[in-house]
Motif scaffolding. Structure first.
Motif, PDB file in Angstrom:
ATOM      1  N   LYS A  68     -24.505  34.767 -32.890  1.00 14.46           N
ATOM      2  CA  LYS A  68     -23.469  33.802 -32.520  1.00 14.46           C
ATOM      3  C   LYS A  68     -23.257  32.747 -33.594  1.00 14.46           C
ATOM      4  O   LYS A  68     -22.587  31.749 -33.356  1.00 14.46           O
ATOM      5  CB  LYS A  68     -23.832  33.134 -31.193  1.00 14.46           C
ATOM      6  CG  LYS A  68     -23.807  34.083 -29.997  1.00 14.46           C
ATOM      7  CD  LYS A  68     -24.086  33.350 -28.691  1.00 14.46           C
ATOM      8  CE  LYS A  68     -23.991  34.299 -27.507  1.00 14.46           C
ATOM      9  NZ  LYS A  68     -24.225  33.586 -26.212  1.00 14.46           N
ATOM     10  N   VAL A  69     -23.849  32.980 -34.781  1.00 14.74           N
ATOM     11  CA  VAL A  69     -23.711  32.022 -35.879  1.00 14.74           C
ATOM     12  C   VAL A  69     -22.966  32.680 -37.037  1.00 14.74           C
ATOM     13  O   VAL A  69     -23.330  33.779 -37.478  1.00 14.74           O
ATOM     14  CB  VAL A  69     -25.090  31.529 -36.365  1.00 14.74           C
ATOM     15  CG1 VAL A  69     -24.921  30.533 -37.510  1.00 14.74           C
ATOM     16  CG2 VAL A  69     -25.861  30.889 -35.216  1.00 14.74           C
ATOM     17  N   HIS A 115     -19.570  26.819 -44.778  1.00 19.54           N
ATOM     18  CA  HIS A 115     -18.979  26.521 -43.461  1.00 19.54           C
ATOM     19  C   HIS A 115     -19.794  27.250 -42.394  1.00 19.54           C
ATOM     20  O   HIS A 115     -19.915  28.478 -42.430  1.00 19.54           O
ATOM     21  CB  HIS A 115     -17.521  26.974 -43.404  1.00 19.54           C
ATOM     22  CG  HIS A 115     -16.854  26.675 -42.094  1.00 19.54           C
ATOM     23  ND1 HIS A 115     -16.411  25.417 -41.755  1.00 19.54           N
ATOM     24  CD2 HIS A 115     -16.577  27.474 -41.029  1.00 19.54           C
ATOM     25  CE1 HIS A 115     -15.870  25.447 -40.541  1.00 19.54           C
ATOM     26  NE2 HIS A 115     -15.966  26.683 -40.082  1.00 19.54           N
ATOM     27  N   VAL A 116     -20.344  26.496 -41.447  1.00 16.91           N
ATOM     28  CA  VAL A 116     -21.217  27.062 -40.413  1.00 16.91           C
ATOM     29  C   VAL A 116     -20.597  26.845 -39.036  1.00 16.91           C
ATOM     30  O   VAL A 116     -20.160  25.745 -38.701  1.00 16.91           O
ATOM     31  CB  VAL A 116     -22.621  26.415 -40.461  1.00 16.91           C
ATOM     32  CG1 VAL A 116     -23.512  26.977 -39.359  1.00 16.91           C
ATOM     33  CG2 VAL A 116     -23.262  26.634 -41.827  1.00 16.91           C
ATOM     34  N   GLU A 117     -20.564  27.928 -38.252  1.00 23.50           N
ATOM     35  CA  GLU A 117     -20.106  27.851 -36.868  1.00 23.50           C
ATOM     36  C   GLU A 117     -21.177  28.421 -35.951  1.00 23.50           C
ATOM     37  O   GLU A 117     -21.776  29.454 -36.264  1.00 23.50           O
ATOM     38  CB  GLU A 117     -18.813  28.652 -36.662  1.00 23.50           C
ATOM     39  CG  GLU A 117     -17.595  28.054 -37.338  1.00 23.50           C
ATOM     40  CD  GLU A 117     -16.334  28.840 -37.014  1.00 23.50           C
ATOM     41  OE1 GLU A 117     -16.329  29.523 -35.951  1.00 23.50           O
ATOM     42  OE2 GLU A 117     -15.383  28.800 -37.808  1.00 23.50           O
ATOM     43  N   VAL A 118     -21.398  27.750 -34.832  1.00 20.49           N
ATOM     44  CA  VAL A 118     -22.340  28.229 -33.818  1.00 20.49           C
ATOM     45  C   VAL A 118     -21.587  28.381 -32.508  1.00 20.49           C
ATOM     46  O   VAL A 118     -21.093  27.398 -31.948  1.00 20.49           O
ATOM     47  CB  VAL A 118     -23.530  27.263 -33.630  1.00 20.49           C
ATOM     48  CG1 VAL A 118     -24.452  27.769 -32.540  1.00 20.49           C
ATOM     49  CG2 VAL A 118     -24.286  27.073 -34.929  1.00 20.49           C
ATOM     50  N   ASP A 119     -21.478  29.629 -32.062  1.00 15.13           N
ATOM     51  CA  ASP A 119     -20.805  29.921 -30.790  1.00 15.13           C
ATOM     52  C   ASP A 119     -19.431  29.254 -30.736  1.00 15.13           C
ATOM     53  O   ASP A 119     -19.024  28.710 -29.701  1.00 15.13           O
ATOM     54  CB  ASP A 119     -21.687  29.448 -29.631  1.00 15.13           C
ATOM     55  CG  ASP A 119     -21.380  30.174 -28.322  1.00 15.13           C
ATOM     56  OD1 ASP A 119     -20.797  31.273 -28.378  1.00 15.13           O
ATOM     57  OD2 ASP A 119     -21.718  29.647 -27.254  1.00 15.13           O
ATOM     58  N   GLY A 120     -18.724  29.293 -31.864  1.00 14.21           N
ATOM     59  CA  GLY A 120     -17.371  28.746 -31.934  1.00 14.21           C
ATOM     60  C   GLY A 120     -17.287  27.281 -32.288  1.00 14.21           C
ATOM     61  O   GLY A 120     -16.184  26.745 -32.463  1.00 14.21           O
ATOM     62  N   HIS A 121     -18.433  26.600 -32.437  1.00 18.79           N
ATOM     63  CA  HIS A 121     -18.448  25.171 -32.772  1.00 18.79           C
ATOM     64  C   HIS A 121     -18.775  24.986 -34.259  1.00 18.79           C
ATOM     65  O   HIS A 121     -19.793  25.497 -34.738  1.00 18.79           O
ATOM     66  CB  HIS A 121     -19.476  24.420 -31.929  1.00 18.79           C
ATOM     67  CG  HIS A 121     -19.224  24.491 -30.458  1.00 18.79           C
ATOM     68  ND1 HIS A 121     -18.377  23.626 -29.801  1.00 18.79           N
ATOM     69  CD2 HIS A 121     -19.699  25.347 -29.515  1.00 18.79           C
ATOM     70  CE1 HIS A 121     -18.338  23.928 -28.517  1.00 18.79           C
ATOM     71  NE2 HIS A 121     -19.134  24.978 -28.312  1.00 18.79           N
ATOM     72  N   THR A 122     -17.961  24.249 -34.955  1.00 15.76           N
ATOM     73  CA  THR A 122     -18.229  23.955 -36.358  1.00 15.76           C
ATOM     74  C   THR A 122     -19.341  22.917 -36.467  1.00 15.76           C
ATOM     75  O   THR A 122     -19.312  21.897 -35.768  1.00 15.76           O
ATOM     76  CB  THR A 122     -16.965  23.427 -37.063  1.00 15.76           C
ATOM     77  OG1 THR A 122     -15.958  24.450 -37.025  1.00 15.76           O
ATOM     78  CG2 THR A 122     -17.247  23.071 -38.518  1.00 15.76           C
ATOM     79  N   ILE A 123     -20.310  23.186 -37.325  1.00 10.00           N
ATOM     80  CA  ILE A 123     -21.452  22.288 -37.496  1.00 10.00           C
ATOM     81  C   ILE A 123     -21.167  21.365 -38.679  1.00 10.00           C
ATOM     82  O   ILE A 123     -20.950  21.821 -39.800  1.00 10.00           O
ATOM     83  CB  ILE A 123     -22.752  23.069 -37.742  1.00 10.00           C
ATOM     84  CG1 ILE A 123     -23.003  24.061 -36.595  1.00 10.00           C
ATOM     85  CG2 ILE A 123     -23.934  22.119 -37.904  1.00 10.00           C
ATOM     86  CD1 ILE A 123     -23.107  23.415 -35.232  1.00 10.00           C
ATOM     87  N   ARG A 124     -21.189  20.072 -38.408  1.00  9.69           N
ATOM     88  CA  ARG A 124     -20.932  19.078 -39.455  1.00  9.69           C
ATOM     89  C   ARG A 124     -22.059  18.057 -39.485  1.00  9.69           C
ATOM     90  O   ARG A 124     -22.528  17.622 -38.434  1.00  9.69           O
ATOM     91  CB  ARG A 124     -19.602  18.356 -39.220  1.00  9.69           C
ATOM     92  CG  ARG A 124     -18.377  19.245 -39.311  1.00  9.69           C
ATOM     93  CD  ARG A 124     -17.103  18.401 -39.237  1.00  9.69           C
ATOM     94  NE  ARG A 124     -15.902  19.210 -39.386  1.00  9.69           N
ATOM     95  CZ  ARG A 124     -15.235  19.775 -38.380  1.00  9.69           C
ATOM     96  NH1 ARG A 124     -15.680  19.607 -37.133  1.00  9.69           N
ATOM     97  NH2 ARG A 124     -14.163  20.492 -38.591  1.00  9.69           N
TER      98      ARG A 124
END
Length: 232
Positions: free
Chosen positions: A26-27, A45-54
């Motif tokens: 999911k990442v 650019h990192v996304e976890v389960d559709g959420h962008t990690i900032r």
């Protein structure tokens, strides 16, 4: 920085939960499913389960002198949850928990990278409590607590023996106990084993961080020295 650490240090979740997201595929890193061993570079650019990690918020570390009646959960659906009580403008989560009736020191942060080190039993992180019980303490009671107590686990339908610990009498009905375990309602169950009932329970220290004179219901940021030792 390793991917799981990158996700947890952004405050999205703990490092262990980040590993679960990675295992579940999911990442995404730069649009592709992340491998179990992945390192993040600047600009990725990192996304976890559709959420962008900032990493936009600075790391926050605080302690709260939790009053009785507050539940140590970040779940907004639980009335009296600790996040609503603190009402801090940034996203935080509690490290570990105290029973709803228990008062005292609890750490809140947005840095998930510190959680495993503090919570893993094998790391032997010391936690200190002051306990008041409903009747006069005997020498035998202090010794029995110190040696380890067989307490019943209704879920496994078996007994667990607590790790030997330091117990010091403070007054007729009050004692100090140092634990490295974190069993559910451990102190209350240990006392009940010898027909004592806990009437007041307060955590006053985790590792090197002390509650001190912080008033009930109040919080403060950790000092730079406390943070450095926390991460060492």
């Amino acid at each position: 920085m390793r991917l799981n650490q990158f996700i947890s240090s952004a405050g999205f979740c703990s490092r262990r939960q980040a590993e679960r997201y990675i295992t579940a595929k999911k990442v995404l890193v730069n649009g592709e499913i992340a491998s179990p061993i992945c390192f993040i570079e600047e600009g990725d650019h990192v996304e976890v389960d559709g959420h962008t990690i900032r990493h936009t918020a600075p790391d926050i570390y605080m302690i709260l002198n939790k009053p009785s009646g507050i539940t140590c959960t970040a779940a907004p659906t639980i009335a009296g949850n600790i996040i609503d009580f603190v009402s801090y403008p940034e996203r935080l989560f509690p490290v570990g928990r105290l029973d709803k009736e228990t008062e005292g020191l609890i750490l809140l942060t947005n840095d998930g990278s510190i959680v495993n080190d503090l919570m893993k039993e094998e790391n032997q992180q010391e936690k200190e409590y002051v306990v008041t019980v409903n009747k006069k303490i005997t020498d035998t009671f202090i010794q029995d607590l110190s040696n380890g107590v067989d307490i019943y686990n209704p879920r496994t339908k078996s007994y667990t023996t607590t790790t030997p610990c330091s117990v010091t009498r403070l007054s007729d009905c009050t004692f100090r106990i140092l634990l490295t375990q974190g069993l559910n309602r451990q102190i209350r169950r240990m006392c009940r084993r010898f027909q004592y009932t806990v009437t007041h329970l307060q955590r006053v220290r985790i590792k090197h961080i002390e509650l001190g004179t912080l008033e009930r219901g109040q919080w403060r940021y950790l000092t730079e020295e406390e943070i450095a030792k926390l991460k060492s």
